[in-house]
Design a protein around this motif. Sequence first.
Motif, short mmCIF file in Angstrom:
data_model
loop_
_atom_site.label_atom_id
_atom_site.label_comp_id
_atom_site.label_asym_id
_atom_site.label_seq_id
_atom_site.Cartn_x
_atom_site.Cartn_y
_atom_site.Cartn_z
N LEU A 18 5.24 3.79 14.34
CA LEU A 18 6.22 4.36 15.11
C LEU A 18 6.20 3.18 16.25
CD1 LEU A 18 4.92 7.97 16.37
CD2 LEU A 18 6.64 6.67 15.19
N TYR A 22 11.65 -0.91 12.43
CA TYR A 22 12.78 -0.18 11.29
C TYR A 22 12.03 -0.01 9.83
CZ TYR A 22 16.44 3.42 10.13
OH TYR A 22 16.83 4.43 9.29
N ARG A 25 8.81 1.03 8.86
CA ARG A 25 9.05 2.33 9.61
C ARG A 25 9.13 3.37 8.27
NH1 ARG A 25 11.36 5.46 14.19
NH2 ARG A 25 10.97 3.14 14.93
N ASN A 76 11.70 9.44 15.69
CA ASN A 76 10.34 7.86 16.53
C ASN A 76 9.09 9.08 17.45
OD1 ASN A 76 9.85 5.59 16.94
ND2 ASN A 76 11.05 6.11 19.59
#
Length: 133
Positions: A18, A22, A25, A76
């Motif tokens: 988290l 981006y 993730r 998220n």
Amino acid sequence: MKRTFDQAGVNDLQHVVLTATYADRLAMINFVMSDFVGFMLAYFDLRLSQIQYLSTMSIALKTELSIGIADSWNNNLAVNFQKESSSVDEDEDTPKDIILSRYNSSSDLPVVNSLLPTGYFSIRIVYRNATGS
């Protein structure tokens, strides 16, 4: 680095996911979606009984787990993970129940739970005692 598959290990991995970029993730989300067992083997130091359980887990359960985890991380949110300790020798394949809860914007939630965020996913692993109850 592999983590122990317990509350602390899962929380540590989720913190890494988290707080990642981006792109990183998204790579983790794609990994958990495309190969749930491979993901677990890559990130957690699992006992033989845990590896055996993963290899015999139904496709439906693997799919539900991977989608719930991916949806949470994509929103998220950390997955609410709770794993009780086994009351017997940890090397033994102790019977367990895996309880999943999933809430999203299309769920009909009771008023008391209406503040749960979209994408909320919970995994609870409960070990049965030796008497089978």
